[in-house]
Design a protein around this motif. Structure first.
Motif, mmCIF file in Angstrom:
data_model
loop_
_atom_site.group_PDB
_atom_site.id
_atom_site.type_symbol
_atom_site.label_atom_id
_atom_site.label_comp_id
_atom_site.label_asym_id
_atom_site.label_seq_id
_atom_site.Cartn_x
_atom_site.Cartn_y
_atom_site.Cartn_z
ATOM 1 N N GLU A 32 0.830 -1.210 0.000
ATOM 2 C CA GLU A 32 0.000 0.000 0.000
ATOM 3 C C GLU A 32 0.865 1.260 0.000
ATOM 4 N N SER A 33 0.298 2.353 -0.471
ATOM 5 C CA SER A 33 0.979 3.647 -0.434
ATOM 6 C C SER A 33 1.022 4.147 1.016
ATOM 7 N N PRO A 34 1.943 5.064 1.320
ATOM 8 C CA PRO A 34 1.966 5.620 2.683
ATOM 9 C C PRO A 34 0.621 6.223 3.095
ATOM 10 N N ARG A 35 -0.061 6.913 2.183
ATOM 11 C CA ARG A 35 -1.382 7.481 2.509
ATOM 12 C C ARG A 35 -2.349 6.378 2.901
ATOM 13 N N ALA A 36 -2.388 5.302 2.134
ATOM 14 C CA ALA A 36 -3.287 4.191 2.447
ATOM 15 C C ALA A 36 -2.921 3.559 3.785
ATOM 16 N N VAL A 37 -1.638 3.395 4.046
ATOM 17 C CA VAL A 37 -1.190 2.815 5.322
ATOM 18 C C VAL A 37 -1.661 3.679 6.489
ATOM 19 N N VAL A 38 -1.504 4.980 6.364
ATOM 20 C CA VAL A 38 -1.936 5.889 7.433
ATOM 21 C C VAL A 38 -3.438 5.744 7.666
ATOM 22 N N LEU A 39 -4.215 5.835 6.616
ATOM 23 C CA LEU A 39 -5.668 5.810 6.771
ATOM 24 C C LEU A 39 -6.176 4.454 7.266
#
Length: 189
Positions: A32-39
């Protein structure tokens, strides 16, 4: 028009309950992208924090309206954090981490151009009580992303353990303090 391919992360359809489920969950995050990981991780942490609170709170004599009202009061992540700290379910350092992680989540959720390279994310990451003792050569954004991943990973593990212990014994495990990690010896996931 075809629907975009949806990622499926095992264990996310309900609250994570043990180390094996957490391992399966985090394996799904690797691509996953960092944004997806955060969310995604913050959504899981939010649900776990809610579970921890509901285990502690006695709702057995509440009617359905009272339970819905309680759910309404627990919709906000910062409210859950404050209540969990007030009930002795998370410590001060963990509450500081939860608030900083939520700030990072909010930046990613509400800004299309948010990344670990931006100043606002940098400021939020600096609030995380974690220090790396290694000297890995990394970009600044990778260092910030590591701070996020190690912190949220540790909190996910701790809250899952705390939920289990609270259900089994009615007791809460010791709280985490500021972390000092050597990344060559400890993987985030």
């Amino acid at each position: 028009m075809r629907e975009p391919k949806q990622s499926y992360i095992p264990g996310f359809e309900r609250v994570l309950s043990d180390a094996a489920e957490l391992n399966t969950f985090t394996q799904g995050l690797r691509d996953e992208s960092p944004r997806a990981v955060v969310l995604i991780t913050m959504c899981a942490l939010d649900r776990l924090l809610g579970k921890l609170l509901k285990i502690r709170l006695d709702t057995s004599d509440m009617n359905s309206k009272q339970k819905r009202d309680l759910d309404g009061a627990l919709k906000n992540f910062t409210s859950k954090t404050a209540l969990a700290q007030g009930l002795g379910l998370v410590g001060k350092t963990e509450a500081v981490s939860l608030i900083a992680l939520n700030e990072i989540r909010n930046k990613f959720a509400h800004a299309w151009d948010a990344s670990f390279e931006t100043d606002k994310i940098f400021e939020a990451c600096e609030k995380l009580p974690i220090t790396f003792t290694d000297e890995l050569e990394q970009s600044v954004d990778q260092l910030r992303y590591d701070k996020f991943r190690y912190t949220v990973g540790g909190l996910l593990r701790d809250v899952i353990s705390r939920c289990s212990m609270l259900e089994e014994t009615g007791e809460v495990l010791a709280f985490s303090d500021a972390q000092r990690l050597h990344r060559q010896h400890v993987r985030p996931w």
